[in-house]
Design a protein around this motif. Structure first.
Motif, PDB file in Angstrom:
ATOM      1  N   PHE A  16     -10.334   1.082  -8.801  1.00 22.16           N
ATOM      2  CA  PHE A  16      -9.813   1.774  -7.624  1.00 22.16           C
ATOM      3  C   PHE A  16     -10.229   1.091  -6.337  1.00 22.16           C
ATOM      4  N   SER A  17     -11.430   0.560  -6.284  1.00 24.01           N
ATOM      5  CA  SER A  17     -11.943  -0.017  -5.046  1.00 24.01           C
ATOM      6  C   SER A  17     -11.135  -1.217  -4.585  1.00 24.01           C
ATOM      7  N   SER A  18     -10.388  -1.854  -5.488  1.00 26.25           N
ATOM      8  CA  SER A  18      -9.609  -3.026  -5.110  1.00 26.25           C
ATOM      9  C   SER A  18      -8.197  -2.675  -4.642  1.00 26.25           C
ATOM     10  N   TYR A  19      -7.848  -1.416  -4.644  1.00 27.00           N
ATOM     11  CA  TYR A  19      -6.511  -0.985  -4.257  1.00 27.00           C
ATOM     12  C   TYR A  19      -6.440  -0.634  -2.781  1.00 27.00           C
ATOM     13  N   TYR A  36       3.301  11.917   0.007  1.00 32.80           N
ATOM     14  CA  TYR A  36       3.017  11.152  -1.198  1.00 32.80           C
ATOM     15  C   TYR A  36       1.856  10.199  -0.978  1.00 32.80           C
ATOM     16  N   CYS A  37       0.998  10.122  -1.953  1.00 34.22           N
ATOM     17  CA  CYS A  37      -0.076   9.143  -1.993  1.00 34.22           C
ATOM     18  C   CYS A  37       0.414   7.942  -2.794  1.00 34.22           C
ATOM     19  N   ALA A  38       0.025   6.737  -2.387  1.00 32.98           N
ATOM     20  CA  ALA A  38       0.462   5.533  -3.071  1.00 32.98           C
ATOM     21  C   ALA A  38      -0.664   4.517  -3.130  1.00 32.98           C
ATOM     22  N   ALA A  39      -0.612   3.643  -4.145  1.00 34.23           N
ATOM     23  CA  ALA A  39      -1.653   2.640  -4.334  1.00 34.23           C
ATOM     24  C   ALA A  39      -1.035   1.294  -4.687  1.00 34.23           C
ATOM     25  N   THR A  40      -1.698   0.228  -4.251  1.00 33.57           N
ATOM     26  CA  THR A  40      -1.220  -1.110  -4.579  1.00 33.57           C
ATOM     27  C   THR A  40      -2.358  -2.108  -4.566  1.00 33.57           C
ATOM     28  N   GLY A  82       6.917   0.900   1.917  1.00 32.54           N
ATOM     29  CA  GLY A  82       6.818   1.582   0.637  1.00 32.54           C
ATOM     30  C   GLY A  82       6.965   0.653  -0.553  1.00 32.54           C
ATOM     31  N   GLU A  83       7.770  -0.389  -0.390  1.00 32.10           N
ATOM     32  CA  GLU A  83       8.002  -1.313  -1.512  1.00 32.10           C
ATOM     33  C   GLU A  83       6.773  -2.150  -1.852  1.00 32.10           C
ATOM     34  N   THR A  84       5.754  -2.128  -1.006  1.00 31.85           N
ATOM     35  CA  THR A  84       4.507  -2.827  -1.304  1.00 31.85           C
ATOM     36  C   THR A  84       3.721  -2.114  -2.396  1.00 31.85           C
ATOM     37  N   PHE A  85       3.989  -0.827  -2.563  1.00 33.97           N
ATOM     38  CA  PHE A  85       3.167   0.011  -3.442  1.00 33.97           C
ATOM     39  C   PHE A  85       3.766   0.148  -4.833  1.00 33.97           C
ATOM     40  N   ASP A  86       2.887   0.074  -5.845  1.00 35.03           N
ATOM     41  CA  ASP A  86       3.308   0.147  -7.240  1.00 35.03           C
ATOM     42  C   ASP A  86       3.159   1.541  -7.840  1.00 35.03           C
ATOM     43  N   TYR A  87       2.215   2.303  -7.342  1.00 34.06           N
ATOM     44  CA  TYR A  87       1.899   3.589  -7.962  1.00 34.06           C
ATOM     45  C   TYR A  87       2.048   4.702  -6.931  1.00 34.06           C
ATOM     46  N   TRP A  88       2.633   5.802  -7.389  1.00 37.27           N
ATOM     47  CA  TRP A  88       2.915   6.936  -6.510  1.00 37.27           C
ATOM     48  C   TRP A  88       2.520   8.244  -7.177  1.00 37.27           C
TER      49      TRP A  88
END
Length: 122
Positions: free
Chosen positions: A29-32, A93-97, A106-112
């Motif tokens: 998680f710390s790298s996201y 929405y929360c998102a992570a990449t 938004g397209e930078t993020f892989d997880y929603w």
């Protein structure tokens, strides 16, 4: 693989506050980089706030000075929302990449996450 679960949405009067939380699974998680986006009915999804792995924060102009994004070491990301306005009403929405790219996109993020409803009454 990362799973995100948002909580903390609800109904609040204009001028009030809410704190959204996003709980993440996964070992790295710390790298996201983490972001918050929102989508109001009939409108496109828009960037709200983002935070890098090192804690650098980014905000949309519409929320700057009112919202604060933060993260802790326990895989949680938060969005403190103060001085809420009716126009802040949306699903958040929360998102992570882990990818490079504009944190505002938004397209930078892989997880929603699944989203949490915020409704601000006037």
């Amino acid at each position: 693989q990362v799973q995100l679960v948002e909580s903390g949405g609800g109904l609040v009067q204009a001028g009030g506050s809410l704190r959204l939380s996003c709980a993440a699974s996964g070992r790295t998680f710390s790298s996201y980089r983490m972001g918050w986006f929102r989508q109001a009915p009939g409108k496109e999804r828009e960037f709200v706030a983002g935070i890098s792995w090192s804690g650098i924060t980014f905000y949309a102009d519409s929320v700057k000075g009112r919202f604060t994004i933060s993260r802790d070491n326990a895989k949680n990301t938060y969005l403190q929302m103060n001085s809420l306005k009716p126009e802040d009403t949306a699903v958040y929405y929360c998102a992570a990449t882990q990818r490079h790219g504009a944190i505002q996109a938004g397209e930078t993020f892989d997880y929603w996450g699944q989203g949490t409803q915020v409704t601000v009454s006037s």
